[in-house]
Write a protein that holds these residues in place. Structure first.
Motif, PDB file in Angstrom:
ATOM      1  N   ALA A  79     -27.542  38.733  41.397  1.00 33.72           N
ATOM      2  CA  ALA A  79     -27.876  37.550  42.198  1.00 33.72           C
ATOM      3  C   ALA A  79     -28.318  37.947  43.606  1.00 33.72           C
ATOM      4  O   ALA A  79     -27.947  39.004  44.120  1.00 33.72           O
ATOM      5  CB  ALA A  79     -26.668  36.626  42.284  1.00 33.72           C
ATOM      6  N   PRO A  80     -29.089  37.052  44.230  1.00 38.48           N
ATOM      7  CA  PRO A  80     -29.438  37.280  45.636  1.00 38.48           C
ATOM      8  C   PRO A  80     -28.170  37.236  46.502  1.00 38.48           C
ATOM      9  O   PRO A  80     -27.150  36.663  46.111  1.00 38.48           O
ATOM     10  CB  PRO A  80     -30.383  36.135  45.970  1.00 38.48           C
ATOM     11  CG  PRO A  80     -30.467  35.244  44.783  1.00 38.48           C
ATOM     12  CD  PRO A  80     -29.695  35.853  43.681  1.00 38.48           C
ATOM     13  N   ALA A  81     -28.239  37.812  47.658  1.00 39.84           N
ATOM     14  CA  ALA A  81     -27.088  37.949  48.564  1.00 39.84           C
ATOM     15  C   ALA A  81     -26.437  36.606  48.883  1.00 39.84           C
ATOM     16  O   ALA A  81     -25.209  36.516  48.985  1.00 39.84           O
ATOM     17  CB  ALA A  81     -27.506  38.651  49.848  1.00 39.84           C
ATOM     18  N   GLU A  82     -27.223  35.524  49.046  1.00 38.48           N
ATOM     19  CA  GLU A  82     -26.643  34.228  49.416  1.00 38.48           C
ATOM     20  C   GLU A  82     -25.830  33.606  48.268  1.00 38.48           C
ATOM     21  O   GLU A  82     -24.987  32.752  48.494  1.00 38.48           O
ATOM     22  CB  GLU A  82     -27.725  33.248  49.909  1.00 38.48           C
ATOM     23  CG  GLU A  82     -28.759  32.809  48.896  1.00 38.48           C
ATOM     24  CD  GLU A  82     -29.967  33.752  48.805  1.00 38.48           C
ATOM     25  OE1 GLU A  82     -30.813  33.466  47.971  1.00 38.48           O
ATOM     26  OE2 GLU A  82     -30.035  34.753  49.517  1.00 38.48           O
ATOM     27  N   ARG A  83     -26.059  34.011  46.993  1.00 37.00           N
ATOM     28  CA  ARG A  83     -25.309  33.472  45.849  1.00 37.00           C
ATOM     29  C   ARG A  83     -24.091  34.337  45.499  1.00 37.00           C
ATOM     30  O   ARG A  83     -23.224  33.895  44.759  1.00 37.00           O
ATOM     31  CB  ARG A  83     -26.217  33.404  44.613  1.00 37.00           C
ATOM     32  CG  ARG A  83     -27.312  32.373  44.661  1.00 37.00           C
ATOM     33  CD  ARG A  83     -26.848  30.944  44.474  1.00 37.00           C
ATOM     34  NE  ARG A  83     -26.278  30.701  43.141  1.00 37.00           N
ATOM     35  CZ  ARG A  83     -25.414  29.739  42.880  1.00 37.00           C
ATOM     36  NH1 ARG A  83     -25.022  28.927  43.846  1.00 37.00           N
ATOM     37  NH2 ARG A  83     -24.939  29.578  41.689  1.00 37.00           N
TER      38      ARG A  83
END
Length: 176
Positions: A79-83
């Motif tokens: 997942a991307p860092a924000e998720r």
């Protein structure tokens, strides 16, 4: 002389009748106790089986939570860092659930052991009652043959078998 022998036979017949009646009454009591113990042992064994089934279900639930946790770990990696915080929270949730499930399952397994132990403690005296009943049945049979044959030696043997059955039944009662 024939009259004296007939009188002696009547005396033996009376003793055999009383002896047989006492053993039959005792056998009835022992049959009841054996049945109660057998029922209790089966109930405890049934409880153990049901609890074991619940424990197995809990271990399956534990495995499902573990699999979900592993999927969340994989998702966190991809997942991307924000998720990623969301997935880390999910991983923590699954780890917490696994600990709770494991604790509950270990408790169920202890209950299984206790139920099996309770069953075993009922089985031992139940077997002793069964053995005592066998001895009393042989004694009653020998007493019946004694009444037909007027053989005092056979009556002594019946008495010995009856006494052994009574001693064994007392021993069984002491183990209740």
């Amino acid at each position: 002389m024939v009259e004296h022998a007939a009188h002696a036979g009547d005396s033996l017949s009376r003793w055999v009748a009383v002896f047989t009646a006492i053993l039959a009454a005792l056998s009835g009591l022992l049959h009841y106790e054996e049945g109660v113990l057998q029922t209790q042992a089966l109930i405890f064994k049934n409880d153990a089986v049901l609890l074991q089934s619940k424990a197995s279900d809990q271990w399956s639930y534990y495995q499902a939570q573990s699999s979900k946790g592993h999927l969340m770990e994989l998702a966190a990696e991809l997942a991307p860092a924000e998720r990623q915080p969301f997935y880390r929270d999910q991983i923590a949730k699954y780890e917490t659930r696994k600990k709770e499930i494991a604790a509950k399952t270990h408790d169920l397994e202890k209950q299984v052991e206790e139920a099996n132990h309770r069953s075993e403690t009922k089985e031992h005296p139940q077997h002793l009652f069964g053995q005592a009943l066998a001895l009393l049945s042989v004694a009653i049979s020998l007493a019946a043959i004694t009444s037909l044959t007027n053989n005092r030696k056979l009556f002594v043997l019946a008495g010995a078998m009856g006494a052994a059955g009574i001693v064994l039944s007392v021993f069984a009662f002491m183990h209740l």
